[in-house]
Design a protein around this motif. Sequence first.
Motif, PDB file in Angstrom:
ATOM      1  N   ALA A  52     -17.132  -4.861  13.873  1.00 18.36           N
ATOM      2  CA  ALA A  52     -17.443  -4.156  12.624  1.00 18.36           C
ATOM      3  C   ALA A  52     -18.373  -2.967  12.820  1.00 18.36           C
ATOM      4  N   PHE A 294     -14.250  -4.020   6.898  1.00 17.92           N
ATOM      5  CA  PHE A 294     -14.229  -4.636   5.570  1.00 17.92           C
ATOM      6  C   PHE A 294     -13.242  -3.912   4.647  1.00 17.92           C
ATOM      7  N   THR A 297      -9.834  -5.302   5.701  1.00 17.53           N
ATOM      8  CA  THR A 297      -9.580  -6.697   5.305  1.00 17.53           C
ATOM      9  C   THR A 297      -9.398  -6.824   3.792  1.00 17.53           C
ATOM     10  N   GLU A 298     -10.057  -5.968   3.034  1.00 17.74           N
ATOM     11  CA  GLU A 298      -9.972  -6.029   1.573  1.00 17.74           C
ATOM     12  C   GLU A 298      -8.523  -5.918   1.109  1.00 17.74           C
ATOM     13  N   THR A 306     -13.193 -10.993   2.554  1.00 15.47           N
ATOM     14  CA  THR A 306     -14.107  -9.915   2.928  1.00 15.47           C
ATOM     15  C   THR A 306     -15.557 -10.299   2.647  1.00 15.47           C
ATOM     16  N   ASP A 307     -15.796 -10.989   1.539  1.00 15.88           N
ATOM     17  CA  ASP A 307     -17.149 -11.448   1.235  1.00 15.88           C
ATOM     18  C   ASP A 307     -17.652 -12.427   2.305  1.00 15.88           C
ATOM     19  N   HIS A 310     -18.560 -10.578   5.405  1.00 17.90           N
ATOM     20  CA  HIS A 310     -19.884  -9.961   5.300  1.00 17.90           C
ATOM     21  C   HIS A 310     -20.987 -10.958   5.652  1.00 17.90           C
TER      22      HIS A 310
END
Length: 512
Positions: A52, A294, A297-298, A306-307, A310
């Motif tokens: 990331a 992110f 992936t969203e 995605t959450d 994170h």
Amino acid sequence: MTTDSSSTSTSAAGGGISTFKGQERALRADRLGTGGLLLSVLAATAPLMVVAGVMPTTFAVMGIVGQPLLFVVLGVVLILFSVGYAEMSRHVHNAGAFYAYISRGLGGTAGAGAAVVALVAYNALQIGIYGIFGFEVSGLLATYADVEIAWWIPALVAALAVGLLGWLKIDVNARVLGVLLVIEVLLVVIFDIAALADPGKEGLSLHAFNPDTLTGAGVGTALCFCVAAFLGFEQAPVYAEETSRPHVLVPRVMFFAVGGVAVFFALSSWALTVATGPSAIVGTAQKQSAGMLFFLTESRLGGTFTDVLHVLFVTGMFAALLSFHNVVARYAFAMGREGLLPAAFGRTSGTSGAPGTGSLLQTVAAVVVVAAFAIADDKPVGDPTAPVLQLFTWLGNIGALGVILLMAAASLSVVVFFVRRGAAGAQAWRLVTSALSGLALLVIAGYTVKDFEVLVGAGPDSSLSWVLPGVIGLALVAGLLLGLVLRARAPEKHARIGLGNEAFQLDKAASS
């Protein structure tokens, strides 16, 4: 107070056992098996932080589409390095790994220089992560809890938590690291599969593995970015004294780690190029920056995934913090045991057998540096300048430069060590691989120093381009001077550099 010359007798339920007060100068053996050692080592690579953070930065800053191929190239270089390094681990078992190996090959003074460089470099790598960790936690709290706090608050809380865990048994730490690591890797693999199942407009393109993608002025600097992603695999020998069969487990874990990391990062960076399309990867990385993974992936896996990603991004960084903390504590322990630091650092905690004083030193250093950056930070909450662009980037690249130089010196040391032992013929192929990897690592180190202003985002005329790498230079000079002073004033201490637990055993034999 001396801790190596007196002995006492105690009784246990099963009968009498003999213990030495000097026992506290040895790390507790049989605490780690292959799994625990592998997890402790791999946690330092922080796979999600690399996917990331490092990968999008490399695509964006360097404009190199062939990043997957760079991971393959570096994997080959580091496997060549590991051949000699692993063979050395069969002959030298010392928590001071790098400097112990360099001492055995190049002498005690060179070993003292390497010891100080290692202590500074690994501290820099560990402390730098607090910057991005604090920034990400602050962002999560603002997004999901509607709470705004400065980045340095979660950073300091994490430093204290890591310090506390440093006092516990390494097998406890290994379980913590293992759970976080496995979940983290699984989520990245899920993204990789989703990207390949739903590629960008160019389909399942293998263009990123085309050697033509590595042409251009940015390749050398891109190598500097990518080699930092591997740092952690070389830590296996640091734990040698805490395994039951170091001559078997340490080489096994090293090859598993470097091979697995190379394949994992090559495939994951390729998946990023497939998801956007090779022709769009650089532009997407420049636009999305550290949010690129992110963003991808969203659209493919949804907001919930995605959450979770994170959150795992944060826990993965915590795992890396804990892993590097353990390494720094063990280097400090080894240096204290051999007279390169005060003797208090060379004693273990009576409750867990962990290097408690070294752990405390690392925690204090982290708190002081984070506090200094927090005081100097005059930006509003949410601005990444101080924590990410300064603390993380500056210290991360200082640490990476130090470890690259240590690996190059260790490669030379392997050659000298076996030649001096008259084993050049028997170890010929290992000496060749060590020499080749040493040369390659020196080239990467040269690019690192040459392009340091690019690595830290400074201008070509910025003093940071020589001040920051100068930290490693000063550490080397300080260590060499310490070695020379010991050789002149305390030759018995100088002779112990690199011997580690072997010197302790000699002490016991002499006192009996």
